[in-house]
Design a protein around this motif. Structure first.
Motif, PDB file in Angstrom:
ATOM      1  N   SER A 121      10.919  16.781   9.564  1.00 37.34           N
ATOM      2  CA  SER A 121      11.376  16.660   8.178  1.00 37.34           C
ATOM      3  C   SER A 121      12.886  16.451   8.141  1.00 37.34           C
ATOM      4  O   SER A 121      13.397  15.696   7.316  1.00 37.34           O
ATOM      5  N   ASP A 153       2.174   4.719  -1.258  1.00 34.62           N
ATOM      6  CA  ASP A 153       1.331   5.831  -1.690  1.00 34.62           C
ATOM      7  C   ASP A 153       1.596   6.155  -3.167  1.00 34.62           C
ATOM      8  O   ASP A 153       2.675   6.630  -3.510  1.00 34.62           O
ATOM      9  N   PRO A 154       0.642   5.890  -4.056  1.00 35.92           N
ATOM     10  CA  PRO A 154       0.898   6.072  -5.488  1.00 35.92           C
ATOM     11  C   PRO A 154       0.964   7.533  -5.912  1.00 35.92           C
ATOM     12  O   PRO A 154       1.370   7.827  -7.035  1.00 35.92           O
ATOM     13  N   ASP A 155       0.589   8.441  -5.005  1.00 33.77           N
ATOM     14  CA  ASP A 155       0.611   9.858  -5.361  1.00 33.77           C
ATOM     15  C   ASP A 155       1.993  10.482  -5.162  1.00 33.77           C
ATOM     16  O   ASP A 155       2.172  11.667  -5.430  1.00 33.77           O
ATOM     17  N   PHE A 156       2.945   9.679  -4.653  1.00 38.62           N
ATOM     18  CA  PHE A 156       4.268  10.223  -4.348  1.00 38.62           C
ATOM     19  C   PHE A 156       5.377   9.448  -5.043  1.00 38.62           C
ATOM     20  O   PHE A 156       5.184   8.302  -5.457  1.00 38.62           O
ATOM     21  N   THR A 157       6.560  10.078  -5.103  1.00 38.27           N
ATOM     22  CA  THR A 157       7.754   9.377  -5.584  1.00 38.27           C
ATOM     23  C   THR A 157       8.274   8.468  -4.466  1.00 38.27           C
ATOM     24  O   THR A 157       7.756   8.469  -3.351  1.00 38.27           O
ATOM     25  N   GLU A 185       9.541  10.652  -1.563  1.00 38.06           N
ATOM     26  CA  GLU A 185       8.419  11.295  -0.881  1.00 38.06           C
ATOM     27  C   GLU A 185       7.652  10.293  -0.009  1.00 38.06           C
ATOM     28  O   GLU A 185       7.191  10.628   1.075  1.00 38.06           O
ATOM     29  N   ASN A 234       0.843  -1.206   0.000  1.00 45.42           N
ATOM     30  CA  ASN A 234       0.000   0.000   0.000  1.00 45.42           C
ATOM     31  C   ASN A 234       0.867   1.242   0.000  1.00 45.42           C
ATOM     32  O   ASN A 234       0.607   2.207   0.710  1.00 45.42           O
ATOM     33  N   ARG A 250      10.190   1.473   3.949  1.00 42.81           N
ATOM     34  CA  ARG A 250       9.215   2.316   4.648  1.00 42.81           C
ATOM     35  C   ARG A 250       8.963   1.783   6.059  1.00 42.81           C
ATOM     36  O   ARG A 250       8.796   2.558   6.994  1.00 42.81           O
ATOM     37  N   ARG A 295       6.642  11.142   8.915  1.00 48.26           N
ATOM     38  CA  ARG A 295       5.856  12.109   9.698  1.00 48.26           C
ATOM     39  C   ARG A 295       4.783  11.423  10.520  1.00 48.26           C
ATOM     40  O   ARG A 295       4.402  11.908  11.579  1.00 48.26           O
ATOM     41  N   TYR A 296       4.262  10.298  10.043  1.00 48.00           N
ATOM     42  CA  TYR A 296       3.247   9.587  10.817  1.00 48.00           C
ATOM     43  C   TYR A 296       3.822   9.088  12.144  1.00 48.00           C
ATOM     44  O   TYR A 296       3.078   8.746  13.057  1.00 48.00           O
ATOM     45  N   VAL A 324       7.037  11.217   3.803  1.00 51.77           N
ATOM     46  CA  VAL A 324       5.665  11.373   4.307  1.00 51.77           C
ATOM     47  C   VAL A 324       5.387  10.338   5.401  1.00 51.77           C
ATOM     48  O   VAL A 324       4.792  10.653   6.431  1.00 51.77           O
ATOM     49  N   TYR A 325       5.871   9.114   5.193  1.00 50.97           N
ATOM     50  CA  TYR A 325       5.604   8.067   6.187  1.00 50.97           C
ATOM     51  C   TYR A 325       6.298   8.363   7.507  1.00 50.97           C
ATOM     52  O   TYR A 325       5.768   8.064   8.581  1.00 50.97           O
TER      53      TYR A 325
END
Lengths: 260, 322
Positions: free
Chosen positions: B124, B104-108, B111, B102, B163, B118-119, B115-116
């Motif tokens: 950053s 994230d297909p909206d990111f490279t 990214e 899963n 990830r 941050r969860y 992004v992960y």
């Protein structure tokens, strides 16, 4: 099926969920904003000037001025609804992005709150963009018209929360077509967006008084003309009530969907 | 001040305590008991395997251990935290490689990692400092700015593994990490998982690849219908439950050969079983079977040492699970 009604344990971890969506949006911001405002602007012009030229003044103002407040409310509602349905459903069901997020120390209620605030934020941009055009066209006046933006925030929150309830129940994208044609669009017609609710038959008028969009329009329209709404606290309370209750229902239903 | 003393006392048991301890775990959906009284403990720094056919309750067990599904009964302690009560805190030190990618297909690629991070509450700056290590670990340095849609299945799996390591976890859950990968991609994943073990990480692996379990797991439990049927190291399980040698006879005529053995079957091998077009002879003395097969030139056969798959089949049967 098992329902978990426990009170949502929100945490600041909803912020990275919001930021995730913001980052994706930033990549495509230009076309997104254009798409958000082009459609409502075209209908405002077409109905406002076209239909408006055939009408005498409505509620004491030219029709386009009457329609401007309705257009801001309706397009904010549409933007929030669209984001909370199609976009959230893609992330939840198709891409399984929510599953990935919930493997990190982020709870389901954080994800739902992140999506709710995101959809509301995006719809705020829609409402803001139209307000700017409305101000430029001179259809809104006075410092009080700035308060319409506060109404836009309330509309965004309420319809994002309601949209997430529908999202939690949806089997496929088809569900959303029904929701738009059977709920959202009819609501616009009976909530005073296009004509005063006083024109409705008494029973429809009664139904209209229970709908969140009527209360949004009842707040936004006088503010747009620089006047105070008659019962501001009632209208604000109704919109907040819809937000809180729908958010809670959305969390309970999404728990059932994803965590069992 | 007695603060230093307290540190000593609390540090020692924390080290000794298992990374994950599950007791009498059960979960039912309606009448179906998906997990039915499961207990196991994973010592820190080891790899524990949960083996079972499809529908044995592996994924439900993992989801309960992560606090994503409420157990029907039983107790779970994940890295010192009771689950589901304190699952959110426990997950700060846990990594997860889910069965279904899963990403994230909206990111490279990069990214996705940022992004992960941050969860997990990472800044950053912290996330950016960790990315080069993760890309190197996943062998994806050249794919830093690649879109997810352009990655191969093996690359996506490695990105999912990277990830899962973004928070430098103590314990990594791996739910069928190599399903659907080609042999080269599987070997690379295995090599990386061994590296994690060398670094002292604890792994919880579910798989139905016996070679994977045999290679990686220190201890494993075979589960079926939500119950543990056997537990031990791969070697112990084979030694305890299976004759050391197996002769597989396959192809046309294998079944007829087995029928023809009649009473002599018991003299040739301790167990002879047929599955499809293959006959399995389990024995301590393969010479007897091989001698008999010498008289049947038309039969194809293979002699091999017993392995974990034989144990698995013995316990879970040969019927197809869908």
């Amino acid at each position: 099926m098992h329902y978990d009604f426990s009170f949502p344990a929100f945490s600041p971890r909803f912020i990275p969920v919001w930021r995730r969506n913001f980052l994706v949006w930033k990549k495509l911001a230009g076309s997104s904003i254009l798409g958000n405002i082009a459609d409502p602007m075209i209908s405002l012009m077409a109905f406002g000037y076209g239909l408006g030229s055939l009408l005498p003044s409505v509620d004491g103002v030219p029709y386009i001025q009457f329609l401007a407040a309705g257009t801001v409310c309706m397009s904010t509602m549409n933007a929030a609804t669209f984001e909370a349905l199609y976009s959230a459903f893609s992330r939840m069901h198709v891409q399984r992005t929510w599953d990935g997020i919930m493997n990190a120390p982020v709870a389901l209620e954080d994800v739902v709150l992140g999506e709710l605030t995101w959809a509301a934020s995006k719809s705020f941009l829609s409402g803001l963009a139209i307000m700017i055009v409305v101000w430029i066209m001179g259809l809104a006046g006075g410092p009080r018209s700035v308060l319409v933006l506060g109404v836009v925030v309330l509309i965004g929150l309420a319809f994002s929360a309601i949209g997430l309830v529908v999202n939690a129940l949806a089997r496929a994208y088809d569900t959303f077509t029904y929701y738009f044609t059977l709920v959202v669009t009819p609501m616009a017609f009976v909530s005073g967006v296009f004509f005063p609710v006083t024109q409705l038959p008494w029973w429809l008028h009664a139904i209209s008084q229970a709908l969140p969009l009527s209360h949004a329009v009842a707040l936004a329209r006088p503010l747009m003309f620089g006047q105070w709404p008659e019962q501001p606290l009632l209208h604000v309370a109704v919109l907040l009530f819809y937000t809180v209750v729908a958010a809670y229902i959305a969390i309970v239903l999404t728990r059932r969907r994803l965590l069992s | 001040m007695n603060a230093p003393n307290e540190t000593l006392i609390s540090a020692a048991p924390a080290q000794a305590a298992p990374a994950l301890e599950v007791r009498d775990l059960a979960k039912a959906y309606g009448e179906t008991r998906v997990v039915d009284g499961l207990s196991f403990a994973i010592p820190r720094g080891t790899c524990f395997g949960l083996l079972g056919p499809n529908g044995a309750g592996k994924t439900t067990t993992l989801r309960m251990c992560l606090g994503l599904v409420e157990p029907g009964s039983g107790s779970i302690n994940l890295l010192g935290h009771p689950v589901p009560l304190d699952a959110r805190t426990a997950r700060v030190r846990v990594g997860v490689v889910p069965q279904q990618d899963n990403i994230d297909p909206d990111f490279t690629v990069e990214e996705n990692l940022l992004v992960y991070a941050r969860y997990f509450g990472m800044t950053s700056k912290q996330a950016r400092e960790r990315v080069p290590y993760l890309l190197d670990f996943a062998n994806l340095e050249t794919k830093r700015d690649a879109r997810i849609q352009t990655l191969s299945g093996g690359m996506k799996r490695r990105l999912t593994l990277a990830r899962a390591l973004v928070n430098d976890p103590d314990l990594v859950f791996l739910d069928e990490p190599t399903t659907g990968l080609d042999p080269q991609a599987r070997h690379l994943i295995w090599e990386r998982l061994r590296r994690l073990m060398a670094a002292g990480k604890t792994l919880l692996l579910t798989t139905h690849f016996m070679d994977e379990a045999e290679r990686l797991c220190d201890q494993l439990a075979i589960i079926d219908h939500g119950r543990k049927i056997a537990e031990g190291s791969p070697r112990e399980l084979v030694a305890a439950h299976i004759e050391p040698e197996v002769v597989e006879v396959y192809g046309d005529g294998a079944g007829a050969w087995m029928q023809g053995l009649g009473e002599r079957a018991h003299q040739l091998a301790s167990r002879i079983e047929q599955s499809g077009e293959t006959v399995f002879c389990y024995t301590r003395e393969p010479a007897l079977v091989l001698e008999d097969l010498g008289h049947h030139r038309d039969l194809r056969y293979m002699r091999r040492p017993a392995n974990l798959e034989d144990v698995f089949i013995k316990f879970t049967g040969r019927e197809l699970r869908d």
